[in-house]
Enzyme design. Structure first.
Site, PDB file in Angstrom:
ATOM      1  N   ARG A  24      40.974  19.516  31.695  1.00 19.01           N
ATOM      2  CA  ARG A  24      40.422  21.370  33.090  1.00 19.01           C
ATOM      3  C   ARG A  24      41.682  22.088  33.508  1.00 19.01           C
ATOM      4  NH1 ARG A  24      36.296  19.326  37.646  1.00 19.01           N
ATOM      5  NH2 ARG A  24      35.178  17.685  36.398  1.00 19.01           N
ATOM      6  N   GLY A  25      41.447  23.157  33.653  1.00 21.31           N
ATOM      7  CA  GLY A  25      42.576  24.669  33.179  1.00 21.31           C
ATOM      8  C   GLY A  25      42.529  25.285  34.658  1.00 21.31           C
ATOM      9  N   MET A  27      40.972  28.039  34.938  1.00 25.34           N
ATOM     10  CA  MET A  27      39.585  28.905  35.446  1.00 25.34           C
ATOM     11  C   MET A  27      38.125  27.846  34.684  1.00 25.34           C
ATOM     12  SD  MET A  27      41.203  32.979  33.737  1.00 25.34           S
ATOM     13  CE  MET A  27      42.122  31.983  31.986  1.00 25.34           C
ATOM     14  N   ASP A 145      47.547  35.859  29.646  1.00 23.78           N
ATOM     15  CA  ASP A 145      47.527  34.918  29.869  1.00 23.78           C
ATOM     16  C   ASP A 145      48.437  33.451  28.904  1.00 23.78           C
ATOM     17  OD1 ASP A 145      48.089  32.348  31.750  1.00 23.78           O
ATOM     18  OD2 ASP A 145      46.003  32.103  32.066  1.00 23.78           O
TER      19      ASP A 145
END
Length: 298
Positions: A24-25, A27, A145
């Site tokens: 999981r990040g 976004m 990013d």
């Protein structure tokens, strides 16, 4: 409410088999899936609900469609994207995109193990990242990013991923700010503070390719010295440092790094975009002489 994996599998039955969560990040949540039509493993990323609500499918699919045209040896290609119902009875949508599954580590994984990289390895990775950015910038796409989590290392090669997603997310964040929304307060859609350029940290509306070069400089600084130039107890403190503080000299921190190379990285970190390298094509020429010296003494 059904868990996310179950929701995805229900909506993508016949197209993908969702196997397991990979991570999981800020976004998205990433799943390992099997592309049934082509019998291949893929990485399927589904955006977090807050970001999905702010983006809307039209904006997301528009930016993803633009990024899908990028074809380059050091860019992780986008192979599919879409919108599906969450199946929760509330009309909730899930936005997702699909990339090839790469056997290997992210640059973040490698830094977590090794802490610092040699100048020679740093140069090799940077050259490939810059090559990917050069191709994207020629198509008018700014990543926004760049960070170790978005650099995959497969074999001896670097692959940049998630083009297009940060731009859509940044546009969503700008809309939330204008309307008093809360998207940015939960840490979504504004980039990653440690790697953000001063102009992004200041919330400027116009961001160009030089913001990516600033992030490359932050990443290179960390690869060589173990730490990024600015850290802080809060996101706000880190953003303020990017705007106002001068980073410690890389040459002083890493005396084994060739002075010309250290100077080239520090130029990436200039506050004024006009004082930085103006394109990814300029920086590799500055990396070449030190690289030859390191190779010759091995």
């Amino acid at each position: 409410m059904r868990d996310l994996r179950t929701q995805l599998q229900a909506g993508l039955t016949g197209t993908y088999t969702i196997q397991r969560e990979l991570g999981r990040g800020g976004m998205a949540t990433v799943f390992l899936a099997q592309d049934l039509k082509h019998d291949r493993p893929v990485a399927l990323k589904v955006l977090h609900p807050e970001l999905t609500a702010a983006l809307g499918p039209e904006r997301f699919l528009r930016e993803i469609r633009i990024a899908a045209h990028l074809q380059h040896p050091h860019i992780l290609t986008l192979i599919d994207s879409g919108e599906m119902s969450a199946g929760d009875g509330a009309g909730t949508s899930l936005l997702y995109y699909v990339m090839p599954y790469v056997e290997g580590d992210s640059l973040r994984d490698r830094l977590s193990r090794e802490r610092v990289l040699s100048p020679a390895d740093t140069v090799r990775i940077l050259r490939e990242v810059l090559d990917a950015l050069s191709e994207a910038h020629r198509h008018g796409i700014v990543h926004r990013d760049i960070k170790p989590e978005n650099i995959m290392l497969s074999g001896r090669h670097a692959l940049v991923m998630d083009f297009g997603v940060a731009k859509a997310a940044s546009a969503a964040a700008a809309g939330e700010i204008a309307t008093g929304g809360t998207l940015t307060t939960v840490g979504l859609a504004i980039g990653t503070p440690v790697y953000m350029s001063p102009e992004q940290a200041a919330g400027q509306s116009t961001i160009d390719a030089r913001a990516d070069l600033y992030a490359v400089g932050v990443m290179a600084y960390e690869m060589l010295s173990e730490h990024p130039p600015f850290t802080g107890a809060t996101q706000q403190a880190i953003l303020a440092a990017h705007i106002a503080r001068t980073p410690p000299s890389l040459a002083a921190l890493c005396p084994d790094v060739a002075p010309a190379f250290a100077s080239a990285i520090m130029r990436c970190l200039e506050k004024d975009p006009a004082a930085r390298w103006q394109s990814p094509d300029e920086l590799p020429a500055e990396l070449e002489p030190p690289a030859r010296v390191w190779i010759s003494i091995r």
